[in-house]
Design a protein around this motif. Structure first.
Motif, short mmCIF file in Angstrom:
data_model
loop_
_atom_site.label_atom_id
_atom_site.label_comp_id
_atom_site.label_asym_id
_atom_site.label_seq_id
_atom_site.Cartn_x
_atom_site.Cartn_y
_atom_site.Cartn_z
N PRO A 177 61.89 95.39 -1.67
CA PRO A 177 61.25 96.31 -2.57
C PRO A 177 63.12 97.00 -2.96
N GLY A 178 62.98 97.21 -4.57
CA GLY A 178 64.21 98.26 -4.69
C GLY A 178 65.99 97.17 -5.67
N LEU A 179 64.91 95.41 -5.02
CA LEU A 179 66.11 94.59 -4.99
C LEU A 179 65.95 93.33 -5.97
N SER A 180 66.83 93.15 -6.54
CA SER A 180 66.24 91.93 -7.84
C SER A 180 66.72 90.59 -6.91
N GLU A 181 66.05 89.46 -6.90
CA GLU A 181 66.78 88.50 -6.63
C GLU A 181 67.64 87.72 -7.58
N LEU A 182 68.41 87.51 -6.56
CA LEU A 182 69.66 86.29 -7.27
C LEU A 182 69.57 85.36 -6.80
#
Length: 251
Positions: A177-182
């Motif tokens: 939640p709230g984290l974009s994947e890199l």
């Protein structure tokens, strides 16, 4: 690409690597700021949050991308070599497109137009960074008559300190939640760490990325601690044996 570039001197070789690192970092930061703007406009059309992210992307373009593009164009402008004349025209074209796209984003107010202008700036910047890395920087480093050393302007913007209200990267996906994947597995090895650092610099306090790797990124974490001690909280979400996922949140 991983083509070997033979610089005209050891000093130029060092400048070549430094320039490529800076361009990779700029690409990472660009991705974060562009996604921030997209998220802000989609979440609060026309609101203050979108305006703040719009300003941050414009500031990054004006204070980092435009000076670098102008420096490359100026460095190639005086070359008598026919191939480098072509590159000079390419560099000048990139510089002009970046200026135009930045000005367009700066003045837009309607959410749909802000999104379009932001995407246009991101596209222009990505094209410039790609050509600069693969064509312009190597040409400057290889020709003894031209100098790559010292042509890049000093950074005048700290993307981390001036980070917008939203956080993320340009690589898509949301495992946490709230984290974009890199996903580091799709980033060329030569620019992987620089791209990651650039993406992290675009984050605001409390925002982060979910880093995905095919190995335990201990060397990356050591470098991060060296350059940004205490600025990020890192925790393992998945600890191998095939995939490692780390939550990296700016304090």
């Amino acid at each position: 690409m991983n083509n070997l570039v033979l610089a005209s001197s050891s000093t130029e070789a060092e400048a070549l690597e430094a320039a490529k690192t800076r361009l990779a970092e700029a690409g990472g930061t660009l991705g974060t700021l562009a996604l921030n703007l997209l998220s802000a406009v989609a979440g609060q059309p026309g609101g203050e949050l979108a305006g703040a992210d719009q300003t941050k992307l414009v500031d990054f373009a004006e204070q980092e991308l435009l000076p670098v593009a102008a420096a490359f164009a100026a460095a190639l402008a005086g070359s008598a070599n026919s191939a480098e004349k072509v590159l000079a025209a390419v560099a000048a074209g990139h510089s002009a497109r970046l200026v135009d796209a930045t000005k367009s984003l700066e003045v837009e107010e309607a959410p749909v137009k802000v999104l379009y202008a932001g995407a246009r700036l991101q596209e222009a910047a990505a094209a410039f960074l790609d050509h600069a890395t693969e064509l312009i920087v190597p040409a400057l480093a290889q020709n003894p008559a031209l100098k790559l050393t010292g042509i890049l302007p000093q950074r005048t913007v700290d993307a981390a300190a001036a980070a917008p209200a939203k956080g993320g990267c340009a690589c898509g996906g949301h495992d946490e939640p709230g984290l974009s994947e890199l996903d580091t597995r799709v980033i060329p090895h030569a620019i992987r760490h620089a791209t990651i650092f650039g993406a992290l610099e675009g984050l605001s306090a409390g925002k982060g990325i979910l880093l995905v790797a095919n190995h335990n990124p201990l060397p990356l974490l050591a470098q991060l601690e060296q350059r940004s001690a205490g600025k990020f909280t890192v925790s393992y979400v998945e600890d191998g044996p095939e995939t490692w996922k780390l939550s990296m949140v700016r304090n």
